[in-house]
Motif scaffolding. Structure first.
Motif, PDB file in Angstrom:
ATOM      1  N   THR A 205       0.808  -1.218   0.000  1.00  0.00           N
ATOM      2  CA  THR A 205       0.000   0.000   0.000  1.00  0.00           C
ATOM      3  C   THR A 205       0.837   1.262   0.000  1.00  0.00           C
ATOM      4  N   ALA A 211      -1.030  -2.011  -4.625  1.00  0.00           N
ATOM      5  CA  ALA A 211      -2.443  -2.133  -4.295  1.00  0.00           C
ATOM      6  C   ALA A 211      -3.251  -1.042  -4.993  1.00  0.00           C
ATOM      7  N   PHE A 212      -2.582   0.057  -5.348  1.00  0.00           N
ATOM      8  CA  PHE A 212      -3.269   1.163  -6.017  1.00  0.00           C
ATOM      9  C   PHE A 212      -3.408   0.952  -7.523  1.00  0.00           C
ATOM     10  N   ILE A 216      -7.403  -1.515  -4.711  1.00  0.00           N
ATOM     11  CA  ILE A 216      -7.911  -0.303  -4.051  1.00  0.00           C
ATOM     12  C   ILE A 216      -8.827   0.510  -4.957  1.00  0.00           C
ATOM     13  N   SER A 219     -12.087  -1.352  -5.685  1.00  0.00           N
ATOM     14  CA  SER A 219     -12.992  -1.486  -4.549  1.00  0.00           C
ATOM     15  C   SER A 219     -14.009  -0.347  -4.502  1.00  0.00           C
ATOM     16  N   LEU A 229     -11.081   0.378   2.016  1.00  0.00           N
ATOM     17  CA  LEU A 229     -10.453   0.380   0.697  1.00  0.00           C
ATOM     18  C   LEU A 229     -11.109   1.373  -0.243  1.00  0.00           C
ATOM     19  N   SER A 230     -12.433   1.466  -0.182  1.00  0.00           N
ATOM     20  CA  SER A 230     -13.132   2.389  -1.074  1.00  0.00           C
ATOM     21  C   SER A 230     -12.780   3.841  -0.752  1.00  0.00           C
ATOM     22  N   LEU A 232      -9.708   4.736   0.395  1.00  0.00           N
ATOM     23  CA  LEU A 232      -8.351   4.897  -0.116  1.00  0.00           C
ATOM     24  C   LEU A 232      -8.312   5.058  -1.633  1.00  0.00           C
ATOM     25  N   ALA A 233      -9.368   4.623  -2.310  1.00  0.00           N
ATOM     26  CA  ALA A 233      -9.388   4.672  -3.772  1.00  0.00           C
ATOM     27  C   ALA A 233      -9.131   6.075  -4.295  1.00  0.00           C
ATOM     28  N   THR A 236      -5.624   7.164  -5.272  1.00  0.00           N
ATOM     29  CA  THR A 236      -4.943   6.551  -6.417  1.00  0.00           C
ATOM     30  C   THR A 236      -4.260   7.576  -7.317  1.00  0.00           C
TER      31      THR A 236
END
Length: 263
Positions: A205, A211-212, A216, A219, A229-230, A232-233, A236
Motif C-alpha cells: 500500500t 495495491a493502487f 484499491i 474497490s 479500501l473504497s 483509499l481509492a 490513487t
C-alpha cells in the motif's frame, strides 16, 4: 507539439515494421492473451476450493483482476523498459539518446512502445463489464470519469516504480537488477490486500504501492467497506503523481551521473 509529432512518427515506423512481420505481431498478441488467461484460470481454480477469499467472492476478485489488466496494458504499451539496462547501459545506446534534443526518457519510451499490449486493457474492460453485470452493481455516468482518473493514477504508479528501477542502472550496469523481483511483487496487487498479513499489506500500500493499481481503485466500484479500501481509492491519482515524480527525479539524477558506455 514537437513531442506529439515525434510520437506519431514512432507509431508510424512501428506500424511499418509490424506490417512487414505480421506473424510476429499476432504471435505476441496471442502469447499475451494466453498469459493473462492463465492468471484468470488460477483465480478460478482457487475458488473451486473456497467460497470466498478474505471476504471477497469469486466475481469480486475477477472484477479486481479485470481492473488490474487495464492500467497494466496501458503501462506495458508506453513504458516497456524491461531491457533498459542491457540495451541502453551495457550496450551503450544511451550515448545515442543523449545526443538528441528531446527528453531522454521520452525517447527511450518511444523506442520501446508496444501497442499489442493494449489488447490486455481491452480484455480487462470486458472482464469488468461481465462481472459488473453478474454482481448487479449500480452504474452512474460519472463512473466513467472516475474510472479514467483511477486508471491514469494506476498507470503513473507503474510508470514511477519502473522508471526508478530503470534509473538504478545508471549506477550499476547489472543486466537484470531487481526488475524481475518487483515484477513478481506487483502481481500481489491484483488480489485483495486484506488476505495478507499487516507487513505485506503495508508494503503493497505505501512502499511499493501496487495495491493502487488493482484492488484499491476497483474497490470503489464494488463499494467494499472492508479496511476502508473504497476510501483509499481516491488516493490513487495522488499516489500516482507522487510515485511518478519520485521516479522521474531519480531518473534525471541518474542521467546526470551517467558518463557513457566507456566510463
Amino acid at each position: 507539439m514537437l513531442y506529439a509529432v515525434l510520437f506519431w512518427e514512432y507509431i508510424k515506423n512501428y506500424a511499418k515494421t509490424r506490417l512487414t512481420y505480421r506473424a510476429d505481431f499476432w504471435v505476441e498478441v496471442l502469447s499475451d492473451l494466453m498469459f493473462q488467461g492463465m492468471n484468470l484460470v488460477f483465480i478460478l481454480v482457487v475458488f473451486q476450493h473456497t467460497p470466498s477469499l478474505g471476504g471477497w467472492t469469486e466475481s469480486e476478485v475477477i472484477f479486481v483482476y479485470g481492473f488490474f489488466m487495464i492500467p497494466y496494458g496501458i503501462f506495458s504499451t508506453f513504458f516497456g523498459m524491461w531491457n533498459f539496462s542491457e540495451r541502453y547501459i551495457v550496450k551503450g545506446e544511451m550515448d545515442r539518446i543523449l545526443t538528441r534534443p528531446a527528453h531522454n526518457l521520452f525517447q527511450v519510451l518511444l523506442e520501446n512502445v508496444d501497442p499489442p499490449s493494449m489488447i490486455g486493457s481491452v480484455v480487462g474492460a470486458v472482464i469488468m463489464a461481465v462481472c459488473w453485470n453478474d454482481l448487479g452493481l449500480a452504474f452512474h455516468w460519472y463512473y466513467v470519469l472516475i474510472m479514467l482518473l483511477f486508471v491514469l493514477g494506476a498507470v503513473l504508479v507503474y510508470a514511477g516504480i519502473y522508471t526508478a528501477l530503470s534509473a538504478i542502472s545508471f549506477f550499476s550496469d547489472a543486466p537484470t537488477g531487481i526488475v524481475p523481483l518487483i515484477y513478481n511483487v506487483q502481481n500481489y496487487g491484483r488480489y485483495p490486500v486484506n488476505i495478507y498479513n499487516k507487513t505485506i499489506r503495508f508494503v503493497l500500500t505505501w512502499l511499493l504501492p501496487f495495491a493502487f493499481v488493482g484492488v484499491i481503485p476497483a474497490s470503489y466500484f464494488l463499494e467494499k467497506k472492508a479496511d476502508d479500501l473504497s476510501q483509499l481509492a481516491w488516493l490513487t491519482p495522488v499516489m500516482g503523481v507522487i510515485v511518478f515524480a519520485l521516479g522521474l527525479m531519480l531518473w534525471n539524477h541518474g542521467v546526470k551521473k551517467y558518463r557513457g558506455a566507456g566510463s
